[in-house]
Structure formats: structure tokens, C-alpha cells
Design a protein around this motif. Structure first.
Motif, PDB file in Angstrom:
ATOM      1  N   UNK A  16       0.685  -1.209  -0.217  1.00  0.00           N
ATOM      2  CA  UNK A  16       0.090   0.078  -0.037  1.00  0.00           C
ATOM      3  C   UNK A  16       0.912   1.339  -0.090  1.00  0.00           C
ATOM      4  N   UNK A  17       1.951   1.242   0.825  1.00  0.00           N
ATOM      5  CA  UNK A  17       2.935   2.436   0.616  1.00  0.00           C
ATOM      6  C   UNK A  17       3.424   2.511  -0.604  1.00  0.00           C
ATOM      7  N   UNK A  18       3.797   1.614  -1.287  1.00  0.00           N
ATOM      8  CA  UNK A  18       4.634   1.744  -2.459  1.00  0.00           C
ATOM      9  C   UNK A  18       3.419   2.104  -3.707  1.00  0.00           C
ATOM     10  N   UNK A  19       2.317   1.529  -3.504  1.00  0.00           N
ATOM     11  CA  UNK A  19       1.146   1.961  -4.565  1.00  0.00           C
ATOM     12  C   UNK A  19       0.880   3.434  -4.356  1.00  0.00           C
ATOM     13  N   UNK A  51      13.521   8.444  -8.035  1.00  0.00           N
ATOM     14  CA  UNK A  51      12.684   8.238  -9.412  1.00  0.00           C
ATOM     15  C   UNK A  51      11.378   7.234  -8.976  1.00  0.00           C
ATOM     16  N   UNK A  52      12.040   6.406  -8.019  1.00  0.00           N
ATOM     17  CA  UNK A  52      10.655   5.394  -7.335  1.00  0.00           C
ATOM     18  C   UNK A  52       9.544   6.329  -6.811  1.00  0.00           C
ATOM     19  N   UNK A  53       9.809   7.317  -6.475  1.00  0.00           N
ATOM     20  CA  UNK A  53       8.619   8.139  -5.666  1.00  0.00           C
ATOM     21  C   UNK A  53       7.994   9.148  -6.681  1.00  0.00           C
ATOM     22  N   UNK A  54       8.598   9.100  -7.711  1.00  0.00           N
ATOM     23  CA  UNK A  54       7.988  10.260  -8.555  1.00  0.00           C
ATOM     24  C   UNK A  54       6.530  10.199  -9.090  1.00  0.00           C
ATOM     25  N   UNK A  55       5.766  10.965  -9.005  1.00  0.00           N
ATOM     26  CA  UNK A  55       4.128  10.777  -9.300  1.00  0.00           C
ATOM     27  C   UNK A  55       4.180  10.477 -10.930  1.00  0.00           C
ATOM     28  N   UNK A  56       3.077   9.907 -10.979  1.00  0.00           N
ATOM     29  CA  UNK A  56       2.958   9.378 -12.445  1.00  0.00           C
ATOM     30  C   UNK A  56       2.355  10.647 -13.362  1.00  0.00           C
ATOM     31  N   UNK A 105       9.481  -3.607   9.439  1.00  0.00           N
ATOM     32  CA  UNK A 105       9.622  -2.916   8.050  1.00  0.00           C
ATOM     33  C   UNK A 105      10.584  -1.709   7.997  1.00  0.00           C
ATOM     34  N   UNK A 106      11.626  -1.902   7.150  1.00  0.00           N
ATOM     35  CA  UNK A 106      12.412  -0.534   6.920  1.00  0.00           C
ATOM     36  C   UNK A 106      12.073   0.096   5.580  1.00  0.00           C
ATOM     37  N   UNK A 107      11.542   1.146   5.626  1.00  0.00           N
ATOM     38  CA  UNK A 107      10.948   2.100   4.727  1.00  0.00           C
ATOM     39  C   UNK A 107      11.846   3.209   4.126  1.00  0.00           C
ATOM     40  N   UNK A 108      12.374   3.128   2.949  1.00  0.00           N
ATOM     41  CA  UNK A 108      13.271   4.324   2.258  1.00  0.00           C
ATOM     42  C   UNK A 108      12.395   5.055   1.767  1.00  0.00           C
ATOM     43  N   UNK A 109      12.416   6.601   2.080  1.00  0.00           N
ATOM     44  CA  UNK A 109      11.540   7.375   1.578  1.00  0.00           C
ATOM     45  C   UNK A 109      12.191   8.751   1.681  1.00  0.00           C
ATOM     46  N   UNK A 115       7.069   5.825  -0.562  1.00  0.00           N
ATOM     47  CA  UNK A 115       8.270   5.362  -0.476  1.00  0.00           C
ATOM     48  C   UNK A 115       8.770   4.623  -1.777  1.00  0.00           C
ATOM     49  N   UNK A 116      10.000   4.530  -1.725  1.00  0.00           N
ATOM     50  CA  UNK A 116      10.588   3.631  -3.147  1.00  0.00           C
ATOM     51  C   UNK A 116      10.988   2.102  -2.829  1.00  0.00           C
ATOM     52  N   UNK A 117      10.958   2.031  -1.558  1.00  0.00           N
ATOM     53  CA  UNK A 117      11.527   0.595  -1.242  1.00  0.00           C
ATOM     54  C   UNK A 117      11.185   0.377   0.106  1.00  0.00           C
TER      55      UNK A 117
END
Length: 125
Positions: free
Chosen positions: A41-44, A120-125, A75-79, A48-50
Motif C-alpha cells: 500500500x505504501x509503494x502503491x 525516481x521510485x517516488x515520482x508521481x505519474x 519494515x524498513x521503509x526508504x523515503x 516510499x521507493x523501497x
């Protein structure tokens, strides 16, 4: 917000990393399925990116005046540091614990390619 923009501009111009731009958020979950559901859910939501899921940590803590013991999943969340408050609010909404453990530590340094990949993993579409 202004600080975040100035840090991004500085990084883009100089090609250097500004300490504290990214954070690692720690969250304990009661079991692996809930940990996976929260991570997805966090990634969606691009909060966060990872997310790393570390199995079976033993936790001892005070709860309502008593010492409790539990097996939890970490959980280790990178953001981005700028997303930590929004991420924390989201976790409180979806987490089954009355008071979920949510805290963050800023990243001091890191591989520039990895940090670029996080962005790049957290860029909005």
C-alpha cells in the motif's frame, strides 16, 4: 516545503547529496501478511521507493503498565524526508495496532545511483 525545494535544486545543480534528504522509517507489524499488505500500500501510493521486510524480531515493551513480549515483523521503509509525516499518517490509518511504532532516521550518506533510484521510485505519474 521551501527547504525541500532548495535542497532538490542544490542537489540538481551540484550533483551532490544533501544529508537528510531521505529517511529510513521503522515500523513493526504483528505478522508477515500485514507487513506485506502495508508495504504494498505504501509503494502503491508512492510514499516510499523501497520497503524491506525483516522477519521475526522479538519485542519487549511496556503496554498499559505491564511488560509485554511479542514476535513482530520489522519494515524498513526508504523515503524522502519530506514524505515522512504523510507516510506516518497513512500507516496509522492502515495499521492494526492501537499505537503503531513509527519512527524515522535521516540518511546521512549513500550511493548516488541508489539515491537517484529512490527519487525516481517516488515520482508521481
Amino acid at each position: 516545503m521551501l527547504r525541500t525545494l532548495s535542497l532538490q535544486l542544490h542537489s540538481a545543480i551540484t550533483g551532490s547529496y544533501i544529508s537528510g534528504t531521505h529517511s529510513i522509517v521503522f515500523v513493526n507489524c504483528p505478522n508477515e501478511q500485514i507487513a506485506r499488505d502495508i508495504a504494498r500500500a505504501i509503494l502503491a501510493k508512492k510514499l516510499a521507493a523501497s520497503v524491506n521486510i525483516l522477519p521475526k524480531t522479538s519485542s519487549l515493551f511496556f503496554w498499559k503498565g505491564e511488560i509485554e513480549e511479542a514476535t513482530e515483523i520489522l519494515l524498513l521503509i526508504k523515503t524522502k524526508t519530506s514524505k515522512v509525516l504523510k507516510l506516518s499518517s497513512f500507516i496509522r490509518l492502515v495499521h492494526p495496532f492501537e499505537i503503531p511504532e513509527v519512527f524515522s532516521l535521516p540518511m546521512d550518506q549513500g550511493d548516488v545511483h541508489y539515491l537517484k533510484w529512490l527519487e525516481e521510485g517516488m515520482e508521481e505519474d
